[in-house]
Design a protein around this motif. Structure first.
Motif, PDB file in Angstrom:
ATOM      1  N   SER A   1       0.845  -1.196   0.000  1.00  0.00           N
ATOM      2  CA  SER A   1       0.000   0.000   0.000  1.00  0.00           C
ATOM      3  C   SER A   1       0.872   1.235   0.000  1.00  0.00           C
ATOM      4  N   ALA A   2       0.392   2.293  -0.617  1.00  0.00           N
ATOM      5  CA  ALA A   2       1.128   3.558  -0.609  1.00  0.00           C
ATOM      6  C   ALA A   2       1.253   4.090   0.808  1.00  0.00           C
ATOM      7  N   ALA A   3       0.183   3.964   1.593  1.00  0.00           N
ATOM      8  CA  ALA A   3       0.193   4.406   2.986  1.00  0.00           C
ATOM      9  C   ALA A   3      -0.896   3.683   3.749  1.00  0.00           C
ATOM     10  N   ILE A   4      -0.730   3.644   5.062  1.00  0.00           N
ATOM     11  CA  ILE A   4      -1.745   3.099   5.956  1.00  0.00           C
ATOM     12  C   ILE A   4      -2.059   4.159   7.004  1.00  0.00           C
ATOM     13  N   ARG A   5      -3.357   4.438   7.150  1.00  0.00           N
ATOM     14  CA  ARG A   5      -3.818   5.376   8.180  1.00  0.00           C
ATOM     15  C   ARG A   5      -4.089   4.575   9.453  1.00  0.00           C
ATOM     16  N   SER A   6      -3.577   5.076  10.580  1.00  0.00           N
ATOM     17  CA  SER A   6      -3.853   4.488  11.883  1.00  0.00           C
ATOM     18  C   SER A   6      -4.174   5.631  12.829  1.00  0.00           C
ATOM     19  N   GLY A   7      -5.435   5.802  13.144  1.00  0.00           N
ATOM     20  CA  GLY A   7      -5.855   6.951  13.954  1.00  0.00           C
ATOM     21  C   GLY A   7      -5.549   8.226  13.185  1.00  0.00           C
ATOM     22  N   ASN A   8      -4.801   9.128  13.824  1.00  0.00           N
ATOM     23  CA  ASN A   8      -4.450  10.370  13.126  1.00  0.00           C
ATOM     24  C   ASN A   8      -3.020  10.338  12.584  1.00  0.00           C
ATOM     25  N   LEU A   9      -2.459   9.136  12.466  1.00  0.00           N
ATOM     26  CA  LEU A   9      -1.118   8.995  11.891  1.00  0.00           C
ATOM     27  C   LEU A   9      -1.197   8.327  10.528  1.00  0.00           C
ATOM     28  N   LEU A  10      -0.284   8.738   9.660  1.00  0.00           N
ATOM     29  CA  LEU A  10      -0.180   8.173   8.320  1.00  0.00           C
ATOM     30  C   LEU A  10       1.222   7.610   8.152  1.00  0.00           C
ATOM     31  N   PHE A  11       1.307   6.325   7.888  1.00  0.00           N
ATOM     32  CA  PHE A  11       2.581   5.641   7.677  1.00  0.00           C
ATOM     33  C   PHE A  11       2.735   5.429   6.178  1.00  0.00           C
ATOM     34  N   VAL A  12       3.647   6.186   5.569  1.00  0.00           N
ATOM     35  CA  VAL A  12       3.795   6.171   4.114  1.00  0.00           C
ATOM     36  C   VAL A  12       4.930   5.241   3.717  1.00  0.00           C
ATOM     37  N   SER A  13       4.654   4.357   2.784  1.00  0.00           N
ATOM     38  CA  SER A  13       5.692   3.484   2.243  1.00  0.00           C
ATOM     39  C   SER A  13       6.751   4.319   1.546  1.00  0.00           C
ATOM     40  N   GLY A  14       7.938   3.760   1.407  1.00  0.00           N
ATOM     41  CA  GLY A  14       9.002   4.454   0.707  1.00  0.00           C
ATOM     42  C   GLY A  14       8.560   4.838  -0.695  1.00  0.00           C
ATOM     43  N   GLN A  15       8.757   6.097  -1.028  1.00  0.00           N
ATOM     44  CA  GLN A  15       8.402   6.611  -2.352  1.00  0.00           C
ATOM     45  C   GLN A  15       9.683   6.818  -3.152  1.00  0.00           C
ATOM     46  N   VAL A  16       9.671   6.319  -4.361  1.00  0.00           N
ATOM     47  CA  VAL A  16      10.823   6.435  -5.253  1.00  0.00           C
ATOM     48  C   VAL A  16      10.453   7.317  -6.435  1.00  0.00           C
ATOM     49  N   GLY A  17      11.430   7.617  -7.249  1.00  0.00           N
ATOM     50  CA  GLY A  17      11.204   8.460  -8.420  1.00  0.00           C
ATOM     51  C   GLY A  17      10.690   7.666  -9.589  1.00  0.00           C
ATOM     52  N   SER A  18       9.538   7.016  -9.390  1.00  0.00           N
ATOM     53  CA  SER A  18       8.965   6.173 -10.440  1.00  0.00           C
ATOM     54  C   SER A  18       7.944   6.942 -11.251  1.00  0.00           C
ATOM     55  N   ARG A  19       7.955   6.638 -12.512  1.00  0.00           N
ATOM     56  CA  ARG A  19       6.898   7.125 -13.398  1.00  0.00           C
ATOM     57  C   ARG A  19       5.663   6.270 -13.136  1.00  0.00           C
ATOM     58  N   GLU A  20       4.540   6.629 -13.762  1.00  0.00           N
ATOM     59  CA  GLU A  20       3.294   5.899 -13.534  1.00  0.00           C
ATOM     60  C   GLU A  20       3.408   4.416 -13.879  1.00  0.00           C
ATOM     61  N   ASP A  21       4.267   4.072 -14.845  1.00  0.00           N
ATOM     62  CA  ASP A  21       4.424   2.664 -15.231  1.00  0.00           C
ATOM     63  C   ASP A  21       5.407   1.908 -14.343  1.00  0.00           C
ATOM     64  N   GLY A  22       5.970   2.588 -13.347  1.00  0.00           N
ATOM     65  CA  GLY A  22       6.884   1.936 -12.406  1.00  0.00           C
ATOM     66  C   GLY A  22       8.351   2.049 -12.755  1.00  0.00           C
ATOM     67  N   THR A  23       8.688   2.617 -13.897  1.00  0.00           N
ATOM     68  CA  THR A  23      10.095   2.742 -14.281  1.00  0.00           C
ATOM     69  C   THR A  23      10.721   3.962 -13.618  1.00  0.00           C
ATOM     70  N   PRO A  24      12.036   3.902 -13.347  1.00  0.00           N
ATOM     71  CA  PRO A  24      12.694   5.033 -12.694  1.00  0.00           C
ATOM     72  C   PRO A  24      12.983   6.185 -13.652  1.00  0.00           C
ATOM     73  N   GLU A  25      12.942   7.392 -13.109  1.00  0.00           N
ATOM     74  CA  GLU A  25      13.463   8.552 -13.843  1.00  0.00           C
ATOM     75  C   GLU A  25      14.964   8.318 -14.005  1.00  0.00           C
ATOM     76  N   PRO A  26      15.536   8.507 -15.195  1.00  0.00           N
ATOM     77  CA  PRO A  26      16.947   8.187 -15.396  1.00  0.00           C
ATOM     78  C   PRO A  26      17.931   9.196 -14.792  1.00  0.00           C
ATOM     79  N   VAL A  27      17.563  10.454 -14.676  1.00  0.00           N
ATOM     80  CA  VAL A  27      18.461  11.483 -14.142  1.00  0.00           C
ATOM     81  C   VAL A  27      18.216  11.599 -12.638  1.00  0.00           C
ATOM     82  N   TYR A  28      19.297  11.532 -11.841  1.00  0.00           N
ATOM     83  CA  TYR A  28      19.175  11.505 -10.381  1.00  0.00           C
ATOM     84  C   TYR A  28      18.298  12.633  -9.842  1.00  0.00           C
ATOM     85  N   GLU A  29      18.551  13.872 -10.216  1.00  0.00           N
ATOM     86  CA  GLU A  29      17.782  14.996  -9.687  1.00  0.00           C
ATOM     87  C   GLU A  29      16.297  14.873 -10.045  1.00  0.00           C
ATOM     88  N   ASP A  30      15.998  14.410 -11.247  1.00  0.00           N
ATOM     89  CA  ASP A  30      14.607  14.208 -11.650  1.00  0.00           C
ATOM     90  C   ASP A  30      13.971  13.082 -10.841  1.00  0.00           C
TER      91      ASP A  30
END
Length: 135
Positions: free
Chosen positions: A22-51
């Motif tokens: 899951s992208a995140a799980i809500r527990s009470g008033n806390l939100l635990f967000v999974s690690g987010q990476v620089g992925s495009r919608e199809d799941g592939t990485p942006e090739p340039v580090y800053e992007d």
């Protein structure tokens, strides 16, 4: 046992389905967000580090928004870096644009050897504002 209250951004990314999390799980008033990476919608990485870093922050922003939160609500941050010695200063410049003014959230940076094809990942815990936690 209470069922997990999963949060996903509107444009759900392929990585959530591919890796079964899951992208995140809500527990009470806390939100635990999974690690987010620089992925495009199809799941592939942006090739340039800053992007890739900018996209990871954008993906994080979308997950926070889906729960009614913003970067101002972030309490704790963990970032993962495949080559911290060469990447850290560039990441800090982007982070300064994204995180906002003090007081800053707590932050832990970890050097790792593998991020499934990515070079940067950001994981957070946020508080969900009262008006959003009753949705």
């Amino acid at each position: 046992m209470t069922k997990r209250d999963a949060i996903f951004p509107a444009d759900r990314h392929a990585l959530y389905d591919i890796h079964q999390y899951s992208a995140a799980i809500r527990s009470g008033n806390l939100l635990f967000v999974s690690g987010q990476v620089g992925s495009r919608e199809d799941g592939t990485p942006e090739p340039v580090y800053e992007d890739q870093v900018r996209r990871a922050f954008a993906n994080l922003r979308d997950v926070l928004a889906a729960a009614g939160a913003t970067f101002d609500d972030v309490i704790d941050v963990i970032t993962f870096h495949t080559d911290p010695q060469t990447q850290f200063e560039r990441m800090l410049a982007i982070r300064a644009e994204e995180i906002g003014e003090p007081p800053y959230p707590t932050w832990t940076a970890v050097g790792v050897t593998w991020l499934s094809g990515f070079d940067f990942e950001i994981k957070v815990i946020a508080r969900i504002p009262d008006k959003a936690s009753t949705k």
